[in-house]
Design a protein around this motif. Structure first.
Motif, PDB file in Angstrom:
ATOM      1  N   GLU A  89      10.061  45.830   8.137  1.00 33.76           N
ATOM      2  CA  GLU A  89      11.212  46.541   7.595  1.00 33.76           C
ATOM      3  C   GLU A  89      12.291  45.523   7.269  1.00 33.76           C
ATOM      4  N   LEU A  90      12.995  45.689   6.115  1.00 31.39           N
ATOM      5  CA  LEU A  90      14.029  44.712   5.708  1.00 31.39           C
ATOM      6  C   LEU A  90      15.284  44.925   6.506  1.00 31.39           C
ATOM      7  N   ARG A  91      15.610  44.820   7.467  1.00 34.28           N
ATOM      8  CA  ARG A  91      16.784  45.151   8.256  1.00 34.28           C
ATOM      9  C   ARG A  91      17.983  44.297   7.878  1.00 34.28           C
ATOM     10  N   GLY A  92      18.277  44.249   6.588  1.00 27.87           N
ATOM     11  CA  GLY A  92      19.459  43.522   6.123  1.00 27.87           C
ATOM     12  C   GLY A  92      19.317  42.022   6.141  1.00 27.87           C
ATOM     13  N   LYS A  93      18.056  41.503   6.320  1.00 35.87           N
ATOM     14  CA  LYS A  93      17.838  40.054   6.361  1.00 35.87           C
ATOM     15  C   LYS A  93      16.867  39.659   5.266  1.00 35.87           C
ATOM     16  N   LYS A  94      17.258  38.755   4.399  1.00 39.36           N
ATOM     17  CA  LYS A  94      16.422  38.336   3.285  1.00 39.36           C
ATOM     18  C   LYS A  94      15.556  37.149   3.681  1.00 39.36           C
ATOM     19  N   MET A  95      14.413  37.076   3.034  1.00 39.64           N
ATOM     20  CA  MET A  95      13.456  36.001   3.300  1.00 39.64           C
ATOM     21  C   MET A  95      13.825  34.774   2.486  1.00 39.64           C
ATOM     22  N   THR A  96      13.966  33.619   3.142  1.00 37.54           N
ATOM     23  CA  THR A  96      14.326  32.389   2.449  1.00 37.54           C
ATOM     24  C   THR A  96      13.100  31.792   1.785  1.00 37.54           C
ATOM     25  N   MET A  97      13.248  31.435   0.508  1.00 37.03           N
ATOM     26  CA  MET A  97      12.127  30.860  -0.231  1.00 37.03           C
ATOM     27  C   MET A  97      12.578  29.599  -0.950  1.00 37.03           C
ATOM     28  N   PRO A  98      12.544  28.449  -0.285  1.00 36.18           N
ATOM     29  CA  PRO A  98      12.952  27.204  -0.919  1.00 36.18           C
ATOM     30  C   PRO A  98      12.035  26.836  -2.063  1.00 36.18           C
ATOM     31  N   ASN A  99      12.648  26.527  -3.204  1.00 33.90           N
ATOM     32  CA  ASN A  99      11.903  26.052  -4.368  1.00 33.90           C
ATOM     33  C   ASN A  99      10.826  27.045  -4.803  1.00 33.90           C
ATOM     34  N   GLY A 100      11.085  28.353  -4.562  1.00 32.73           N
ATOM     35  CA  GLY A 100      10.146  29.363  -5.015  1.00 32.73           C
ATOM     36  C   GLY A 100       8.912  29.521  -4.173  1.00 32.73           C
ATOM     37  N   ILE A 101       8.877  28.885  -3.015  1.00 33.65           N
ATOM     38  CA  ILE A 101       7.717  28.977  -2.140  1.00 33.65           C
ATOM     39  C   ILE A 101       8.157  29.548  -0.800  1.00 33.65           C
ATOM     40  N   SER A 102       7.400  30.480  -0.261  1.00 34.16           N
ATOM     41  CA  SER A 102       7.772  31.121   0.991  1.00 34.16           C
ATOM     42  C   SER A 102       7.519  30.183   2.155  1.00 34.16           C
ATOM     43  N   GLU A 103       7.932  30.615   3.358  1.00 35.06           N
ATOM     44  CA  GLU A 103       7.846  29.759   4.534  1.00 35.06           C
ATOM     45  C   GLU A 103       6.418  29.387   4.906  1.00 35.06           C
ATOM     46  N   ASN A 104       5.429  30.147   4.468  1.00 39.54           N
ATOM     47  CA  ASN A 104       4.052  29.860   4.836  1.00 39.54           C
ATOM     48  C   ASN A 104       3.276  29.164   3.730  1.00 39.54           C
ATOM     49  N   GLY A 105       3.944  28.771   2.664  1.00 44.95           N
ATOM     50  CA  GLY A 105       3.281  28.036   1.615  1.00 44.95           C
ATOM     51  C   GLY A 105       2.699  28.890   0.520  1.00 44.95           C
ATOM     52  N   VAL A 106       2.835  30.216   0.577  1.00 47.35           N
ATOM     53  CA  VAL A 106       2.326  31.087  -0.478  1.00 47.35           C
ATOM     54  C   VAL A 106       3.414  31.278  -1.517  1.00 47.35           C
ATOM     55  N   VAL A 113       0.829  -1.202   0.000  1.00 45.33           N
ATOM     56  CA  VAL A 113       0.000   0.000   0.000  1.00 45.33           C
ATOM     57  C   VAL A 113       0.862   1.250   0.000  1.00 45.33           C
ATOM     58  N   LYS A 114       1.997   1.206   0.709  1.00 44.71           N
ATOM     59  CA  LYS A 114       2.874   2.377   0.805  1.00 44.71           C
ATOM     60  C   LYS A 114       3.393   2.826  -0.559  1.00 44.71           C
ATOM     61  N   LYS A 115       3.573   1.889  -1.433  1.00 46.92           N
ATOM     62  CA  LYS A 115       4.089   2.227  -2.762  1.00 46.92           C
ATOM     63  C   LYS A 115       3.098   3.043  -3.588  1.00 46.92           C
ATOM     64  N   LYS A 116       1.809   3.004  -3.228  1.00 46.71           N
ATOM     65  CA  LYS A 116       0.792   3.714  -3.994  1.00 46.71           C
ATOM     66  C   LYS A 116       0.582   5.148  -3.521  1.00 46.71           C
ATOM     67  N   PHE A 117       1.205   5.504  -2.390  1.00 47.44           N
ATOM     68  CA  PHE A 117       1.013   6.853  -1.855  1.00 47.44           C
ATOM     69  C   PHE A 117       1.634   7.907  -2.755  1.00 47.44           C
ATOM     70  N   CYS A 118       0.993   9.075  -2.810  1.00 51.32           N
ATOM     71  CA  CYS A 118       1.614  10.277  -3.363  1.00 51.32           C
ATOM     72  C   CYS A 118       2.083  11.115  -2.182  1.00 51.32           C
ATOM     73  N   THR A 119       3.331  11.503  -2.172  1.00 54.47           N
ATOM     74  CA  THR A 119       3.882  12.211  -1.023  1.00 54.47           C
ATOM     75  C   THR A 119       4.199  13.665  -1.375  1.00 54.47           C
ATOM     76  N   PHE A 120       4.288  14.485  -0.343  1.00 53.70           N
ATOM     77  CA  PHE A 120       4.655  15.891  -0.519  1.00 53.70           C
ATOM     78  C   PHE A 120       5.416  16.351   0.712  1.00 53.70           C
ATOM     79  N   ARG A 121       6.065  17.501   0.592  1.00 57.23           N
ATOM     80  CA  ARG A 121       6.793  18.112   1.703  1.00 57.23           C
ATOM     81  C   ARG A 121       6.220  19.501   1.961  1.00 57.23           C
ATOM     82  N   GLU A 122       5.912  19.763   3.218  1.00 53.17           N
ATOM     83  CA  GLU A 122       5.379  21.081   3.586  1.00 53.17           C
ATOM     84  C   GLU A 122       6.399  22.164   3.249  1.00 53.17           C
ATOM     85  N   ASP A 123       5.916  23.299   2.778  1.00 55.36           N
ATOM     86  CA  ASP A 123       6.716  24.478   2.411  1.00 55.36           C
ATOM     87  C   ASP A 123       7.502  24.297   1.112  1.00 55.36           C
ATOM     88  N   TYR A 124       7.458  23.103   0.517  1.00 56.06           N
ATOM     89  CA  TYR A 124       8.191  22.881  -0.729  1.00 56.06           C
ATOM     90  C   TYR A 124       7.266  22.515  -1.887  1.00 56.06           C
TER      91      TYR A 124
END
Length: 456
Positions: A248-265, A158-169
């Motif tokens: 305010e951007l205080r010299g810190k950039k927002m990390t966006m793995p795989n083009g998606i922000s930390e909250n999934g947007v 059954v495990k082989k039939k699952f579709c999997t995903f990763r949160e935030d990615y």
């Protein structure tokens, strides 16, 4: 004489436009003719029922969950100015039932993590969905990495039939037809966080500790899941909050793995401002602004539609939905509100004031929260207990009701399920009942009353 002629003219004008009006909230129980004139369009109420049901009349209620339609004429000459742009036709919450445009084919199963007791129900459910209903089952990748799951050879096929995903990615928002949660209220909050836009219907099984938002029992899950797949279920639309955080951007950039922000947007969907970092969240329970690790009082200004309404001086403030009114807000002394009530709650956390009571504001307002200029320290904000971050001077948090509610499937109906949860989970108004008088005590009470009357 002039007044009588005026009344006759008004009556004729109204009768020409409409002969009879019906109050949609009363299911046509109240007729308004020329004796009770109402300005504006007559409202009609539609009952949406599942095709699987024999008749819509079976689910017709004697009373609506909406309040009655107000009469908008005041005296002989005054009335409310009608604005067509602000008219909303909202279906009676009591008649909200699930239906499918097409048969559902994919389901997301969310399981409470690090709980060995849920492995067997998870296996049974997934096997039933795949083999009996031929459905595509999505699960989070880390669920299948559980050591107990990996070591189970019987579940390997059954495990082989699952579709999997990763949160935030991985973005699965357009691939899921409905969601099944196994666990406690946290699984429903997690499901909400995965969908920053439209949310598929959610069926939540009570396999956690509290279970206020998870009304289904797992014992007879096959028949209950089948009913949902057939479209035979009531739903309650749990409003969410749309939150926009500008920093305010205080010299810190927002990390966006795989083009998606930390909250999934998706990063492309985020508004950008010069020198500012903008994030958006959809929140089911509450937004909490608190003082964090600081020993000082939090000092934040609260604006409503651009007007400063108060400054919170205390441990913080909770902005919650009606669904969140039974969570942190209830612990902070707020009233509990049924999820069908369109409202936003503002609840202070340990305010240094004897008169700061929790308040309820209309769902359509926009709240804005910022650090006061006099604040001695920064504040911290969290969204449904997650994504905790620091708020500094110049940052702002804008909150309003989202147009994307979470459709939660009911066991019976929105009202019965809510009061059942109040009784079973929170033991609302539980106390020993007062004992009734015996006959002798009743006689003694009557004698004392008579003696008192005689002395008077």
């Amino acid at each position: 004489m002039e007044m009588e002629q005026e009344k006759v003219n008004m009556s004729k004008a109204l009768s020409a436009d409409s002969g009879s009006y019906r109050c949609s909230a009363c299911h046509g129980d109240e007729d308004w003719g020329s004796k009770h004139p109402i300005r504006g369009r007559a409202k009609s109420r539609s009952l949406s029922a599942s095709p699987a049901l024999a008749s819509a009349k079976e689910f017709r209620r004697t009373r609506s969950l909406h309040g009655p339609c107000p009469v908008t004429t005041f005296g002989p000459k005054a009335c409310v100015l009608q604005n067509p742009q602000t008219i909303m036709h909202i279906q009676d919450p009591a008649s909200q039932r699930l239906t499918w445009n097409k048969s559902p084919k994919s389901v997301l199963v969310i399981k409470k993590m690090r709980d060995a007791s849920l492995l067997q129900p998870f296996k049974e459910l997934c096997t039933y969905l795949m083999e009996e209903n031929n459905m595509i089952v999505y699960v989070e990748k880390k669920v299948l990495e559980d050591p107990a799951m990996v070591s189970d050879d019987n579940f390997g096929a059954v495990k082989k039939k699952f579709c999997t995903f990763r949160e935030d990615y991985d973005d699965i928002s357009n691939q899921i037809d409905f969601i099944i949660c196994l666990g406690g209220d946290g699984t429903l909050l997690y499901a909400s966080s995965l969908f920053q836009g439209s949310v598929p219907p959610v069926m939540a099984f009570h396999l956690g500790s509290l279970g206020f938002l998870t009304p289904f029992n797992f014992e007879n899950f096959q028949s209950q899941v089948t009913q949902v797949i057939q479209g035979n279920a009531a739903v309650v639309l749990r409003s969410r909050l749309k939150v926009r955080v500008v920093k305010e951007l205080r010299g810190k950039k927002m990390t966006m793995p795989n083009g998606i922000s930390e909250n999934g947007v998706l990063a492309a969907d985020l508004d950008t401002e010069v020198g500012k970092q903008v994030m958006q969240y959809q929140v089911l329970n509450e937004v909490v602004i608190d003082r964090g690790p600081s020993s000082y009082l939090s000092n934040v200004d609260v604006y409503l539609d651009g007007h400063l309404i108060t400054t919170v001086q205390g441990d913080g403030v909770i902005v919650s939905t009606p669904t969140g009114s039974t969570a942190y807000a209830a612990a902070a002394g707020a009233s509990m509100i049924h999820p069908n009530v369109p409202a936003i709650m503002i609840t202070p956390i340990c305010p240094h004031s004897l008169s700061f009571r929790p308040i309820v504001v209309p769902a359509g307002v926009e709240l804005k929260i910022m650090l006061s200029p006099e604040a001695r320290n920064t504040a911290w904000v969290s969204f449904d207990g997650r994504k905790r971050q620091e708020i500094r001077h110049g940052d702002s948090i804008s909150i309003t009701t989202s147009c994307y509610p979470l459709p939660s499937i009911c066991v019976r109906d929105p009202v019965s399920d809510w009061f059942e949860s109040l009784a079973q989970c929170l033991h609302w108004n539980v106390r020993k009942k007062q004992a009734h008088f015996t006959e002798e005590e009743e006689e003694e009470e009557e004698e004392e009353v008579e003696e008192g009357e005689g002395e008077g």
